[in-house]
Design an enzyme around this catalytic site. Sequence first.
Site, PDB file in Angstrom:
ATOM      1  N   SER A 114      18.202 -11.367   4.829  1.00 33.17           N
ATOM      2  CA  SER A 114      17.786 -10.244   4.337  1.00 33.17           C
ATOM      3  C   SER A 114      16.935  -9.120   4.597  1.00 33.17           C
ATOM      4  CB  SER A 114      17.921 -10.680   3.117  1.00 33.17           C
ATOM      5  OG  SER A 114      16.189 -11.348   2.830  1.00 33.17           O
ATOM      6  N   CYS A 115      15.935  -9.703   5.015  1.00 32.59           N
ATOM      7  CA  CYS A 115      14.901  -8.517   5.999  1.00 32.59           C
ATOM      8  C   CYS A 115      13.985  -9.382   7.714  1.00 32.59           C
ATOM      9  CB  CYS A 115      13.943  -8.628   5.180  1.00 32.59           C
ATOM     10  SG  CYS A 115      12.749 -10.087   4.268  1.00 32.59           S
ATOM     11  N   GLY A 116      14.131  -8.702   8.271  1.00 38.09           N
ATOM     12  CA  GLY A 116      13.186  -9.334   9.499  1.00 38.09           C
ATOM     13  C   GLY A 116      11.469  -9.276   9.411  1.00 38.09           C
TER      14      GLY A 116
END
Length: 282
Positions: A114-116
């Site tokens: 979902s996010c890095g």
Amino acid sequence: MGRVTERRKVIHIRDGAVTTRPDTLVAEEPLEIRLNGKPLAITMRTPGDDFALAAGFLVSEGVLAEASDLLNIVYCAGATADGVNTYNVVDVRTAPGVKIPDISLERNVYTTSSCGLCGKASLDAVRTTTRWPIADAPPLRIEPELLASLPDRLRAAQRVFDRTGGLHAAALFSEDGELLDVREDVGRHNAVDKLVGRALQNADLPLSRAILLVSGRASFELAQKAVMAGLPLLAAVSAPSSLAVDLAAETGLTLVGFLRGSSMNVYAGGDRIAPRTSAAKG
């Protein structure tokens, strides 16, 4: 090699009617990236284009900048205790003489789909110095009408999304609107890494005459990946973050958000967006 999609049985309810049927889901598996034999990062990704993903990730980390920097990438045999190759561990070997920047190999970076999460040890290390400063000469001049046409072209190229509805996509377009490459992944940052990694492998960096379009929002991380690849323009169908806008302004990146239909917001680098009326007056 893992599959891009998997089938699962679901209970489907519609208008009070209950049925059981198979559903197609996007696959998500961990990928461990090693650099010269040492563990560096784990990312949750959709299997496929793993070598390009690893190469693109290392471009964004400032390790790789040219095809000659890369010696090879291999899946690690015996990746588990019982010696089975899961195809979920890759080792990137750099060419002799390539200087490895201080990327804190011991940090055990973990990135989610979902996010890095960059996992940098300090805030000072968040901004990575690129070897490809944005230098589109002559400067890109893109008409809003051309930009507005790109999301539909990206959507038409999302083959796996049509089956699952659960993938992000990133695409490279030429300044004339030609689709150059498109990659899908459960994580939008992975999709961008796959694009950049492929460009590195093909000796196409810097991408100084290309447009990067991403599904979803434009985070700081995506803006930084664009800058590290020398891209002059990043467009997103959703909102950018404040830090992404700040980075774009600092580096000369053109950042476009809410690219939907004929509408868009230009948050930085507006000189590259040239409406026909303005061009005619000029």
